[in-house]
Design a protein around this motif. Structure first.
Motif, short mmCIF file in Angstrom:
data_model
loop_
_atom_site.label_atom_id
_atom_site.label_comp_id
_atom_site.label_asym_id
_atom_site.label_seq_id
_atom_site.Cartn_x
_atom_site.Cartn_y
_atom_site.Cartn_z
N ARG A 187 0.83 -1.20 0.00
CA ARG A 187 0.00 0.00 0.00
C ARG A 187 0.86 1.24 0.00
O ARG A 187 0.61 2.19 -0.75
N ARG B 121 2.39 1.88 -3.36
CA ARG B 121 1.42 2.39 -4.35
C ARG B 121 1.00 3.82 -4.04
O ARG B 121 0.73 4.60 -4.95
N SER C 242 -5.72 4.74 -13.84
CA SER C 242 -5.94 3.82 -12.72
C SER C 242 -6.54 2.51 -13.19
O SER C 242 -6.14 1.42 -12.73
N GLY D 175 -4.67 -1.09 -12.50
CA GLY D 175 -5.13 -1.76 -11.30
C GLY D 175 -6.64 -2.02 -11.31
O GLY D 175 -7.34 -1.74 -12.28
N PHE E 233 -9.96 -0.97 -9.79
CA PHE E 233 -10.64 0.10 -9.08
C PHE E 233 -12.11 0.14 -9.52
O PHE E 233 -12.50 0.98 -10.34
N LEU F 44 -7.26 1.71 -2.34
CA LEU F 44 -5.93 1.17 -2.03
C LEU F 44 -5.77 0.90 -0.54
O LEU F 44 -4.76 0.33 -0.12
#
Length: 240
Positions: free
Chosen positions: A17, A20, A120, A124, A126, A156
């Motif tokens: 975390r 990121r 985003s 990843g 999301f 996240l």
């Protein structure tokens, strides 16, 4: 002296975390921030900013203003995302958009917001940004950058204080990056300014954490004049 080999326990996922969060706060994140100076270009042209000292004052003003406008919408969007409240995300998005005066300021929010959502979703998972981006494309919501940023950071697992730091850091970094292209200043001085300006992050967070969306407001007439000046400038490097 005996060496202490006690291992520090690591919460699962905490290091990932953090990594990121650092990625999402990187000034090189390709969301279009390089095209905007947040009013600095006009400040230099009108000699409001002339050196390192006045640049630091300008950045401090900008982050203080951002906390009391964008930052409030950011916190509400983060809380809404954490609670799975999509309507709350949209309320923060519309609330910020209506209070951002000036076509160029709105353009900055919308362009960076959409690019951030698209980025985003490329890198990843999301899920809340999927619906948000679809509504941006259909014209149902403006897509302000701080709102999308808040949603992603909430997903996240960043708490709101950590997320607020990322938001405020990005404002200062964007302006200082522009300063390197607009005035005679070196990287060492901009890093000193960035280091110093970050001292006020806790103060700004405490000032806005309990405010409602209706309480978003700033009083920075000089900044408003600079933004208006930039709109009609004959020669300019940045979009605002």
């Amino acid at each position: 002296m005996a060496q202490d080999n006690t291992k520090i326990p690591v919460t699962p996922g905490r290091m990932v975390r953090l990594a990121r969060l650092l990625q999402f706060s990187d000034s090189t994140l390709p969301v279009g921030s390089f095209a905007f100076s947040n009013g600095l270009e006009s400040a230099i042209q009108m000699e409001v900013v002339t050196d390192g000292k006045s640049l630091q004052e300008f950045v401090e003003m900008a982050v203080r203003q951002a906390a009391r406008m964008d930052g409030i919408a950011f916190l509400h969007a983060h809380r809404a995302a954490a609670a799975g409240d999509h309507d709350g995300i949209l309320a923060a998005d519309h609330g910020l958009w209506c209070r951002r005066v000036g076509e160029e300021q709105q353009q900055m929010l919308a362009r960076m917001g959409r690019k951030f959502a698209e980025l985003s979703l490329r890198i990843g998972d999301f899920p809340q940004l999927i619906d948000w981006l679809a509504q941006i494309k259909s014209g149902q919501t403006p897509g302000c950058f701080p709102v999308g940023q808040a949603v992603a950071l909430a997903q996240l697992g960043a708490d709101e204080a950590e997320a607020f730091v990322v938001h405020q850091y990005a404002i200062a970094a964007m302006i200082l990056s522009a300063a390197l292209r607009l005035m005679r200043i070196d990287h060492l001085e901009t890093q000193r300014i960035l280091f110093t300006v970050q001292e006020r992050i806790e103060q700004d967070y405490e000032a806005v954490r309990d405010l409602s969306l209706d309480e978003m407001s700033v009083f920075a007439p000089v900044f408003d004049v600079l933004v208006a000046h930039h709109t009609t400038a004959h020669v300019r490097l940045f979009m605002n």
